[in-house]
Design a protein around this motif. Structure first.
Motif, PDB file in Angstrom:
ATOM      1  N   LYS A   1       0.848  -1.194   0.000  1.00  0.00           N
ATOM      2  CA  LYS A   1       0.000   0.000   0.000  1.00  0.00           C
ATOM      3  C   LYS A   1       0.878   1.236   0.000  1.00  0.00           C
ATOM      4  CE  LYS A   1      -4.534  -1.122   1.833  1.00  0.00           C
ATOM      5  NZ  LYS A   1      -5.561  -0.741   2.828  1.00  0.00           N
ATOM      6  N   LYS A   2       1.002   1.848  -1.152  1.00  0.00           N
ATOM      7  CA  LYS A   2       1.766   3.079  -1.307  1.00  0.00           C
ATOM      8  C   LYS A   2       1.263   3.785  -2.560  1.00  0.00           C
ATOM      9  CE  LYS A   2       5.445   1.101  -4.125  1.00  0.00           C
ATOM     10  NZ  LYS A   2       6.906   0.961  -4.313  1.00  0.00           N
ATOM     11  N   ARG A   3       1.803   4.939  -2.851  1.00  0.00           N
ATOM     12  CA  ARG A   3       1.394   5.662  -4.053  1.00  0.00           C
ATOM     13  C   ARG A   3       1.749   4.842  -5.297  1.00  0.00           C
ATOM     14  NH1 ARG A   3       0.973  11.298  -5.944  1.00  0.00           N
ATOM     15  NH2 ARG A   3       1.549  11.350  -8.145  1.00  0.00           N
ATOM     16  N   LEU A   4       0.763   4.615  -6.151  1.00  0.00           N
ATOM     17  CA  LEU A   4       0.953   3.882  -7.399  1.00  0.00           C
ATOM     18  C   LEU A   4       0.484   4.759  -8.549  1.00  0.00           C
ATOM     19  CD1 LEU A   4      -0.557   0.496  -6.170  1.00  0.00           C
ATOM     20  CD2 LEU A   4       1.866   0.947  -6.547  1.00  0.00           C
ATOM     21  N   ASN A   5       1.142   4.645  -9.677  1.00  0.00           N
ATOM     22  CA  ASN A   5       0.763   5.410 -10.858  1.00  0.00           C
ATOM     23  C   ASN A   5       0.174   4.472 -11.910  1.00  0.00           C
ATOM     24  OD1 ASN A   5       1.636   7.868  -9.844  1.00  0.00           O
ATOM     25  ND2 ASN A   5       3.729   7.574 -10.585  1.00  0.00           N
ATOM     26  N   VAL A   6      -1.015   4.797 -12.358  1.00  0.00           N
ATOM     27  CA  VAL A   6      -1.716   3.972 -13.343  1.00  0.00           C
ATOM     28  C   VAL A   6      -2.070   4.827 -14.554  1.00  0.00           C
ATOM     29  CG1 VAL A   6      -3.873   2.745 -13.827  1.00  0.00           C
ATOM     30  CG2 VAL A   6      -2.638   2.301 -11.709  1.00  0.00           C
ATOM     31  N   GLN A   7      -1.868   4.263 -15.723  1.00  0.00           N
ATOM     32  CA  GLN A   7      -2.275   4.907 -16.972  1.00  0.00           C
ATOM     33  C   GLN A   7      -3.403   4.101 -17.599  1.00  0.00           C
ATOM     34  OE1 GLN A   7       1.160   5.400 -19.514  1.00  0.00           O
ATOM     35  NE2 GLN A   7       2.358   6.397 -17.900  1.00  0.00           N
ATOM     36  N   MET A   8      -4.454   4.781 -18.033  1.00  0.00           N
ATOM     37  CA  MET A   8      -5.610   4.124 -18.642  1.00  0.00           C
ATOM     38  C   MET A   8      -5.823   4.631 -20.061  1.00  0.00           C
ATOM     39  SD  MET A   8      -8.548   4.006 -15.678  1.00  0.00           S
ATOM     40  CE  MET A   8      -8.393   2.981 -14.230  1.00  0.00           C
ATOM     41  N   ASP A   9      -6.316   3.738 -20.894  1.00  0.00           N
ATOM     42  CA  ASP A   9      -6.660   4.130 -22.263  1.00  0.00           C
ATOM     43  C   ASP A   9      -7.649   3.126 -22.820  1.00  0.00           C
ATOM     44  OD1 ASP A   9      -6.657   5.736 -24.465  1.00  0.00           O
ATOM     45  OD2 ASP A   9      -4.739   5.051 -25.260  1.00  0.00           O
ATOM     46  N   GLU A  10      -8.277   3.491 -23.929  1.00  0.00           N
ATOM     47  CA  GLU A  10      -9.257   2.621 -24.568  1.00  0.00           C
ATOM     48  C   GLU A  10      -8.864   2.413 -26.032  1.00  0.00           C
ATOM     49  OE1 GLU A  10     -10.096   6.760 -25.006  1.00  0.00           O
ATOM     50  OE2 GLU A  10     -10.002   5.569 -23.153  1.00  0.00           O
ATOM     51  N   LEU A  11      -9.196   1.238 -26.542  1.00  0.00           N
ATOM     52  CA  LEU A  11      -8.769   0.818 -27.877  1.00  0.00           C
ATOM     53  C   LEU A  11      -9.974   0.300 -28.644  1.00  0.00           C
ATOM     54  CD1 LEU A  11      -6.234   0.039 -29.736  1.00  0.00           C
ATOM     55  CD2 LEU A  11      -6.410  -2.204 -28.662  1.00  0.00           C
ATOM     56  N   TRP A  12     -10.194   0.839 -29.839  1.00  0.00           N
ATOM     57  CA  TRP A  12     -11.353   0.420 -30.639  1.00  0.00           C
ATOM     58  C   TRP A  12     -11.095  -0.922 -31.308  1.00  0.00           C
ATOM     59  CZ3 TRP A  12     -12.004  -0.815 -35.775  1.00  0.00           C
ATOM     60  CH2 TRP A  12     -13.317  -0.903 -36.237  1.00  0.00           C
ATOM     61  N   SER A  13     -12.120  -1.777 -31.321  1.00  0.00           N
ATOM     62  CA  SER A  13     -12.080  -3.028 -32.083  1.00  0.00           C
ATOM     63  C   SER A  13     -13.515  -3.380 -32.465  1.00  0.00           C
ATOM     64  CB  SER A  13     -11.446  -4.149 -31.258  1.00  0.00           C
ATOM     65  OG  SER A  13     -12.277  -4.529 -30.176  1.00  0.00           O
TER      66      SER A  13
ATOM     67  N   ASN B   1     -18.415  -7.337 -37.732  1.00  0.00           N
ATOM     68  CA  ASN B   1     -18.578  -6.188 -38.615  1.00  0.00           C
ATOM     69  C   ASN B   1     -18.302  -4.915 -37.828  1.00  0.00           C
ATOM     70  OD1 ASN B   1     -21.317  -4.952 -37.662  1.00  0.00           O
ATOM     71  ND2 ASN B   1     -21.725  -7.141 -37.856  1.00  0.00           N
ATOM     72  N   LYS B   2     -18.064  -3.817 -38.539  1.00  0.00           N
ATOM     73  CA  LYS B   2     -17.686  -2.569 -37.874  1.00  0.00           C
ATOM     74  C   LYS B   2     -18.808  -1.977 -37.038  1.00  0.00           C
ATOM     75  CE  LYS B   2     -14.044  -1.186 -41.087  1.00  0.00           C
ATOM     76  NZ  LYS B   2     -13.537  -0.146 -42.023  1.00  0.00           N
ATOM     77  N   GLY B   3     -20.041  -2.427 -37.297  1.00  0.00           N
ATOM     78  CA  GLY B   3     -21.149  -1.937 -36.492  1.00  0.00           C
ATOM     79  C   GLY B   3     -21.166  -2.523 -35.092  1.00  0.00           C
ATOM     80  N   ASN B   4     -20.525  -3.680 -34.916  1.00  0.00           N
ATOM     81  CA  ASN B   4     -20.467  -4.338 -33.600  1.00  0.00           C
ATOM     82  C   ASN B   4     -19.156  -3.952 -32.917  1.00  0.00           C
ATOM     83  OD1 ASN B   4     -20.793  -5.952 -31.367  1.00  0.00           O
ATOM     84  ND2 ASN B   4     -20.541  -7.883 -32.458  1.00  0.00           N
TER      85      ASN B   4
ATOM     86  N   GLY C   1     -15.944  -3.877 -23.798  1.00  0.00           N
ATOM     87  CA  GLY C   1     -17.373  -3.570 -23.875  1.00  0.00           C
ATOM     88  C   GLY C   1     -17.614  -2.369 -24.765  1.00  0.00           C
ATOM     89  N   ASP C   2     -18.568  -1.514 -24.392  1.00  0.00           N
ATOM     90  CA  ASP C   2     -18.865  -0.330 -25.199  1.00  0.00           C
ATOM     91  C   ASP C   2     -17.977   0.828 -24.745  1.00  0.00           C
ATOM     92  OD1 ASP C   2     -19.954   0.572 -22.829  1.00  0.00           O
ATOM     93  OD2 ASP C   2     -22.033   0.275 -23.435  1.00  0.00           O
TER      94      ASP C   2
END
Length: 239
Positions: free
Chosen positions: A100-112, A116-119, A140-141
Motif C-alpha cells: 500500500k503506497k502511491r501507485l501510478n496507473v495509466q488508462m486508455d481505450e482501444l477500438w475493435s 462487422n464494424k457496427g459491432n 465492452g462499449d
C-alpha cells in the motif's frame, strides 16, 4: 462379412465393413468394442506439441489459415482448438503483489469490432507505470459503464492508492476519484506507456489490426485472444 484388419485400438481382429463415410471412404466397425473407424483417416487429432505451437503462433499475429498451412492441418482443426481455448482462458489479470503506497496507473481505450464494424468492442486497459504490468482489463462499449467495469477490474490496492492518468474521454470523469484522476494530453507523456502497449497489442493480435482479414466472428474468441496476450505479456515481464 468379417475381415481381418488389425487396426482397432482395442486390438480385436473381429472387424466388419459398416457402409461408407460421407467422403466415400470405407467405414469399419469393431464387433467387440463397437468402435467405428476408417483406415488411414485424413483427419488426425493434433498433438500437445502442436497445440503449444498453435498458441505461440496466435501470439505472433499469424492468422488461423496461416497456422493451418504451416502445421499442415485443416482450418477446422485450428478453429476447434481456438474455440476450446476460449472457454478456459482466465479473464482476470494476474499481477505481482503490491504494498500500500502511491501507485501510478495509466488508462486508455482501444477500438475493435467483432464480425462487422457496427459491432464495436472497446478494449479498456489500465497499466502500472512503474512495472508496466496490465492491472485492469474490460471489453465492452465506450460508455461510463465500461469505464466503471475497468475500475472494478483492478486489484483493491490500486483502487485505494493509485493516481490515475487518462486522456480527456468524458466517461472517466464520472467514475474515477476526482482527487486522484488527471486528464492529460498525449504530449504530456503521462499516458505514453499505455499508448505504446496499445500499439504492441495491435501488432501482436491479428484480430485488432485495422485493415485485416483476421477479424473475429465470435465475441468469445475475440475476448480470449486479447486476454491470452495480456497474460502472456504480464508473464514476460517476470522473466
Amino acid at each position: 462379412m468379417t475381415v481381418e484388419i488389425n487396426s482397432c485400438p482395442c486390438g480385436s481382429e473381429e472387424v466388419s465393413r459398416n457402409g461408407q463415410t460421407r467422403h466415400g471412404k470405407q467405414n469399419y466397425k469393431c464387433r467387440e468394442c463397437g468402435r467405428q473407424f476408417v483406415l488411414n483417416p485424413a483427419w488426425k487429432a493434433i498433438t500437445k506439441e502442436q497445440q503449444e505451437l498453435i498458441q505461440r503462433m496466435l501470439l505472433e499475429r499469424i492468422s488461423q489459415a496461416g497456422i493451418a498451412r504451416v502445421l499442415q492441418v485443416s482450418e477446422d482443426t485450428v478453429q476447434r482448438y481456438v474455440n476450446a481455448r476460449a472457454v478456459v482462458v482466465k479473464k482476470q489479470v494476474s499481477r505481482s503483489t503490491k504494498p500500500k503506497k502511491r501507485l501510478n496507473v495509466q488508462m486508455d481505450e482501444l477500438w475493435s469490432c467483432v464480425d462487422n464494424k457496427g459491432n464495436q468492442q472497446w478494449v479498456w486497459l489500465a497499466l502500472d507505470a512503474q512495472t508496466r504490468e496490465i492491472v485492469g482489463v474490460h471489453i465492452g462499449d465506450s460508455s461510463a459503464v465500461s469505464a466503471l467495469a475497468l475500475w472494478n477490474s483492478m486489484p483493491p490496492v490500486y483502487r485505494q492508492c493509485a493516481v490515475i492518468y487518462t486522456d480527456h474521454w468524458s466517461a472517466y470523469d464520472s467514475v474515477l476519484p476526482s482527487k486522484r484522476h488527471y486528464s492529460v494530453d498525449k504530449d504530456s507523456g503521462c499516458t505514453s506507456y499505455i499508448e505504446r502497449f496499445n500499439c504492441t497489442l495491435r501488432q501482436r493480435v491479428s484480430r485488432l489490426v485495422r485493415k485485416s482479414l483476421s477479424f473475429s466472428k465470435k465475441l468469445e474468441n475475440h475476448l480470449a485472444a486479447i486476454w491470452s496476450f495480456v497474460h502472456h505479456y504480464n508473464a514476460s515481464l517476470q522473466l
